[in-house]
Design a protein around this motif. Structure first.
Motif, PDB file in Angstrom:
ATOM      1  N   GLU A 164      35.262  33.844  88.010  1.00 59.97           N
ATOM      2  CA  GLU A 164      34.354  33.588  86.886  1.00 59.97           C
ATOM      3  C   GLU A 164      33.663  34.858  86.381  1.00 59.97           C
ATOM      4  O   GLU A 164      32.976  34.825  85.360  1.00 59.97           O
ATOM      5  CB  GLU A 164      33.305  32.529  87.249  1.00 59.97           C
ATOM      6  CG  GLU A 164      32.555  32.802  88.527  1.00 59.97           C
ATOM      7  CD  GLU A 164      33.138  32.048  89.712  1.00 59.97           C
ATOM      8  OE1 GLU A 164      34.383  32.009  89.841  1.00 59.97           O
ATOM      9  OE2 GLU A 164      32.336  31.511  90.515  1.00 59.97           O
ATOM     10  N   ASP A 165      33.832  35.981  87.079  1.00 61.07           N
ATOM     11  CA  ASP A 165      33.307  37.263  86.603  1.00 61.07           C
ATOM     12  C   ASP A 165      34.244  37.918  85.587  1.00 61.07           C
ATOM     13  O   ASP A 165      33.876  38.905  84.949  1.00 61.07           O
ATOM     14  CB  ASP A 165      33.091  38.237  87.763  1.00 61.07           C
ATOM     15  CG  ASP A 165      32.002  37.789  88.718  1.00 61.07           C
ATOM     16  OD1 ASP A 165      32.207  37.936  89.945  1.00 61.07           O
ATOM     17  OD2 ASP A 165      30.953  37.307  88.242  1.00 61.07           O
ATOM     18  N   GLU A 197      27.095  37.090  77.418  1.00 60.60           N
ATOM     19  CA  GLU A 197      26.167  36.774  78.505  1.00 60.60           C
ATOM     20  C   GLU A 197      25.515  38.043  79.034  1.00 60.60           C
ATOM     21  O   GLU A 197      26.203  39.032  79.307  1.00 60.60           O
ATOM     22  CB  GLU A 197      26.929  36.072  79.638  1.00 60.60           C
ATOM     23  CG  GLU A 197      26.123  35.793  80.877  1.00 60.60           C
ATOM     24  CD  GLU A 197      26.988  35.312  82.036  1.00 60.60           C
ATOM     25  OE1 GLU A 197      26.429  34.837  83.033  1.00 60.60           O
ATOM     26  OE2 GLU A 197      28.217  35.420  81.956  1.00 60.60           O
ATOM     27  N   LYS A 199      34.314  37.386  91.644  1.00 64.29           N
ATOM     28  CA  LYS A 199      34.817  36.021  91.575  1.00 64.29           C
ATOM     29  C   LYS A 199      35.636  35.846  90.300  1.00 64.29           C
ATOM     30  O   LYS A 199      35.418  36.578  89.321  1.00 64.29           O
ATOM     31  CB  LYS A 199      33.640  35.038  91.547  1.00 64.29           C
ATOM     32  CG  LYS A 199      32.670  35.179  92.704  1.00 64.29           C
ATOM     33  CD  LYS A 199      31.481  34.246  92.529  1.00 64.29           C
ATOM     34  CE  LYS A 199      30.470  34.405  93.650  1.00 64.29           C
ATOM     35  NZ  LYS A 199      29.310  33.496  93.486  1.00 64.29           N
ATOM     36  N   SER A 212      21.016  38.917  86.174  1.00 64.35           N
ATOM     37  CA  SER A 212      21.139  37.486  86.009  1.00 64.35           C
ATOM     38  C   SER A 212      21.345  36.852  87.380  1.00 64.35           C
ATOM     39  O   SER A 212      21.832  37.496  88.315  1.00 64.35           O
ATOM     40  CB  SER A 212      22.315  37.150  85.091  1.00 64.35           C
ATOM     41  OG  SER A 212      23.537  37.451  85.719  1.00 64.35           O
ATOM     42  N   ASP A 213      20.986  35.607  87.494  1.00 58.12           N
ATOM     43  CA  ASP A 213      21.124  34.915  88.782  1.00 58.12           C
ATOM     44  C   ASP A 213      22.579  34.864  89.234  1.00 58.12           C
ATOM     45  O   ASP A 213      22.866  34.862  90.432  1.00 58.12           O
ATOM     46  CB  ASP A 213      20.572  33.494  88.671  1.00 58.12           C
ATOM     47  CG  ASP A 213      19.056  33.470  88.574  1.00 58.12           C
ATOM     48  OD1 ASP A 213      18.510  32.436  88.148  1.00 58.12           O
ATOM     49  OD2 ASP A 213      18.416  34.501  88.903  1.00 58.12           O
ATOM     50  N   SER A 214      23.502  34.837  88.287  1.00 60.87           N
ATOM     51  CA  SER A 214      24.919  34.696  88.634  1.00 60.87           C
ATOM     52  C   SER A 214      25.492  35.948  89.302  1.00 60.87           C
ATOM     53  O   SER A 214      26.528  35.869  89.964  1.00 60.87           O
ATOM     54  CB  SER A 214      25.734  34.357  87.392  1.00 60.87           C
ATOM     55  OG  SER A 214      25.651  35.397  86.440  1.00 60.87           O
ATOM     56  N   VAL A 215      24.833  37.090  89.135  1.00 58.06           N
ATOM     57  CA  VAL A 215      25.357  38.328  89.716  1.00 58.06           C
ATOM     58  C   VAL A 215      24.394  38.969  90.707  1.00 58.06           C
ATOM     59  O   VAL A 215      24.755  39.937  91.385  1.00 58.06           O
ATOM     60  CB  VAL A 215      25.718  39.361  88.630  1.00 58.06           C
ATOM     61  CG1 VAL A 215      26.653  38.742  87.599  1.00 58.06           C
ATOM     62  CG2 VAL A 215      24.488  39.949  87.969  1.00 58.06           C
TER      63      VAL A 215
END
Length: 122
Positions: A86-87, A44, A84, A58-61
Motif C-alpha cells: 500500500e506504500d 496524500e 508495504k 502521517s499515521d500510516s508511515v
C-alpha cells in the motif's frame, strides 16, 4: 527558487527499504513536505520537515519512514523501511513558505518536483 527534483524510486519487495532524495534550493528556510499519489487516489501527505528540523508524519508511515536533510548538499531524504504494497505510489517532494508548516494540505506547497515512482511487490 529551483524546482525540487526527486530521485531514488524503484521496485522493492514488501518488507524492504528505499531512500528517496530531493534536491532543492534554500529548503533550509522552507517548509518541505513529502507526498504520494497512487493511481485513482488523491494526493496524500506523507510527512514534513520545518526550518528548525522538526518533523511530522502521517499515521500510516509513522515509525517506518524518516525525513532528514543534508544542509551541505541541499538534499532532503525520505528513508522508507518495512515497505508495504500500500506504500506503492508516485512520491513527490514539495516546498513552501516556512509559514505554512505544519500544513498537510498540498495546496499550501508552491514548488513541486516531477515525482519518483515507488513500486512494492508482495
Amino acid at each position: 527558487q529551483v524546482r525540487p527534483m526527486e530521485s531514488g524510486g524503484g521496485s522493492v519487495q514488501a518488507g524492504g527499504s528505499l531512500r528517496l532524495s530531493c534536491q532543492a534550493s534554500s529548503y533550509s528556510r522552507q517548509c518541505m513536505g513529502w507526498f504520494r499519489q497512487a493511481p485513482g487516489k488523491e494526493r496524500e501527505w506523507v510527512g514534513m520537515i520545518d526550518p528548525s528540523g522538526s518533523t511530522d508524519y502521517s499515521d500510516s508511515v509513522k515509525g517506518r519512514f524518516t525525513i532528514s536533510r543534508d544542509n551541505t548538499k541541499n538534499i532532503l531524504y525520505l528513508d522508507m523501511n518495512t515497505l508495504k504494497p500500500e506504500d506503492a505510489a508516485m512520491y513527490y517532494c514539495a516546498a513552501g513558505s516556512y509559514r505554512i508548516c505544519p500544513s498537510r494540505d498540498p495546496a499550501s506547497f508552491i514548488y513541486w518536483g516531477p515525482g519518483t515512482q515507488v513500486t512494492v511487490s508482495s
